[in-house]
Design an enzyme around this catalytic site. Structure first.
Site, PDB file in Angstrom:
ATOM      1  N   TRP A  30       0.501  -1.469  -0.155  1.00 27.53           N
ATOM      2  CA  TRP A  30      -0.028  -0.153  -0.030  1.00 27.53           C
ATOM      3  C   TRP A  30       0.510   1.430   0.047  1.00 27.53           C
ATOM      4  CZ3 TRP A  30      -4.386  -0.571  -2.147  1.00 27.53           C
ATOM      5  CH2 TRP A  30      -5.239  -1.285  -2.023  1.00 27.53           C
ATOM      6  N   ASP A  46      -1.324   6.676   6.558  1.00 27.34           N
ATOM      7  CA  ASP A  46      -2.755   5.717   6.159  1.00 27.34           C
ATOM      8  C   ASP A  46      -2.494   4.758   6.993  1.00 27.34           C
ATOM      9  OD1 ASP A  46      -4.382   3.838   4.640  1.00 27.34           O
ATOM     10  OD2 ASP A  46      -2.810   2.897   3.575  1.00 27.34           O
ATOM     11  N   LYS A 106     -12.320  -2.381   6.543  1.00 27.29           N
ATOM     12  CA  LYS A 106     -11.011  -3.154   7.275  1.00 27.29           C
ATOM     13  C   LYS A 106     -11.681  -3.287   8.627  1.00 27.29           C
ATOM     14  CE  LYS A 106      -8.778  -2.740   3.254  1.00 27.29           C
ATOM     15  NZ  LYS A 106      -7.720  -2.045   3.077  1.00 27.29           N
TER      16      LYS A 106
END
Ligand SMILES: *Cc1c(COP(=O)(O)O)cnc(C)c1O
Length: 366
Positions: A106, A176, A200
């Site tokens: 990511w 993040d 999530k």
């Protein structure tokens, strides 16, 4: 369908939600409160929805102890849009520099996206070892004129997680936290901007939470497209356009269930550590059978990644687990093996069932 028919779902995202939350949604789906309509069918400027919006933000502020000089924006576009919005808003020209700490898939994608806007410098990368470890934060050399330092607190695909919150002194830290926000307390004062998509650990897909320090809002320039401008969203109280109302409603319910069941994030963190510990213990007890992907000092308490020594065994593991009501365990194709995502909403009993299955499976196959 009866709740007892629900599997223990280890999906990495969109991921399992707390059953009582889903049951409440089911109950009030046709008519919310006194409105005579579903939450999905009422104006985003109606008093009923404005209450939900305030409540969701107040609960986040209280759970995360967010100081008053930070705004909470509720946006769309997922985490991916933030990969672009962050450099667009925090950098003012192509010559500007941002430092990227690349710890997995990511942050790698975030850096690539930012490099379209400006100088996105990779100051550390774990790529050569398959992103199985994290840097010694104190050893990182930040660029003195960097406008921000970017990191990912939990790499969802590789299963590596910073054990604590790093610091960057005067350079704003951007994080993040898509797959670990609300899994433990954090020190918001260490961050300039922290964000997470919801699907999530926080709710369904459709809403992304951006927590940004007031002074950084001044960097957003007027020439930006309206929707991409943080300052406009802050000035308009996250009602610049129609926000994802149903997703925000669920975010509020998920936060409420944490407050009611755990009180604060300290006790939830302990539970999450206990859950992850059960799986890592099985891995460590059978190193010839299960091999963990992440080095032990940076193992994620949200995404547990490990391999087995043959593809055939792996496929059988996934299939037999599903027959035991333990679903969505196959790892991301770039890492292989198994990934058990054990976010806040995964009950302790679900993790115990998986740990027992892993032990039994190992017994049956050695
Ligand atoms: C899932 C995830 C993303 C991507 O989220 P989207 O909402 O699909 O854009 C980004 N970063 C992390 C850490 C993630 O877990």
């Amino acid at each position: 369908m009866a709740p007892s028919q629900r599997a223990y779902n280890f999906s990495a995202g969109p991921a399992t939600l707390p059953l009582p939350v889903l049951q409440q949604v089911q109950q009030e789906l046709l008519s919310y409160g006194e409105t005579g309509a579903s939450v999905m069918e009422i104006s985003h400027r109606s008093p009923a929805f404005l209450d939900i919006l305030d409540s969701a933000r107040n609960r986040l502020r209280s759970l995360l102890q967010i100081p008053p000089n930070y705004e909470i924006l509720l946006l769309q576009g997922g985490a991916r849009l933030q990969f672009s919005m962050i450099p667009l808003n925090l950098l003012s020209s192509r010559e500007d520099i941002a430092d990227y700490v690349v710890t997995g898939a990511w942050s790698e994608k975030a850096q690539q996206e930012a490099s379209k806007q400006a100088q996105a410098r990779v100051i550390w990368t774990g790529e050569s070892s398959g992103y199985d470890h994290l840097p010694e934060w104190d050893q990182l050399a930040f660029t003195p004129e960097a406008q921000y330092v970017y990191m990912t607190s939990n790499e969802t695909i590789q299963g590596v997680q910073f054990p604590s919150c790093p610091s960057t002194n005067d350079i704003p830290l951007v994080c993040d936290a898509s797959s670990d926000l609300l899994c433990r307390p954090l020190n918001m004062g260490s961050y300039g901007l922290l964000y997470a998509c919801a699907q999530k650990n926080l709710g369904p897909a459709g809403v992304t939470i951006v927590i940004i320090r007031d002074d950084l809002l001044q960097r957003s320039q007027d020439h930006l497209p309206g929707y991409l401008n943080y300052r406009l969203h802050a000035e308009q109280n996250s009602l610049y356009n129609t926000p994802p109302t149903f997703a925000i409603y669920l975010l509020d319910l998920v936060c409420r269930s944490i407050q009611e069941n755990h009180g604060d994030l300290e006790s939830l963190h302990q539970l999450n550590q206990e859950k992850a510990g059960l799986l890592y213990q099985v891995i460590d007890e059978h190193p010839e059978f299960y091999s963990g992907h992440a080095k032990s000092d940076c193992r994620s308490i949200m995404n547990v990644t490990f391999r087995m020594h043959s593809e055939e065994l792996l496929d059988r593991f996934v299939q037999e687990a599903a027959e035991h009501g333990l679903t969505n365990l196959k790892g991301h194709r770039s890492v292989g093996g198994i990934r058990a995502s054990i976010y806040n909403a995964m009950p302790l009993d679900g993790v115990k069932s998986l740990a027992k299955f892993m032990t039994d499976f190992q017994d049956r196959n050695t």
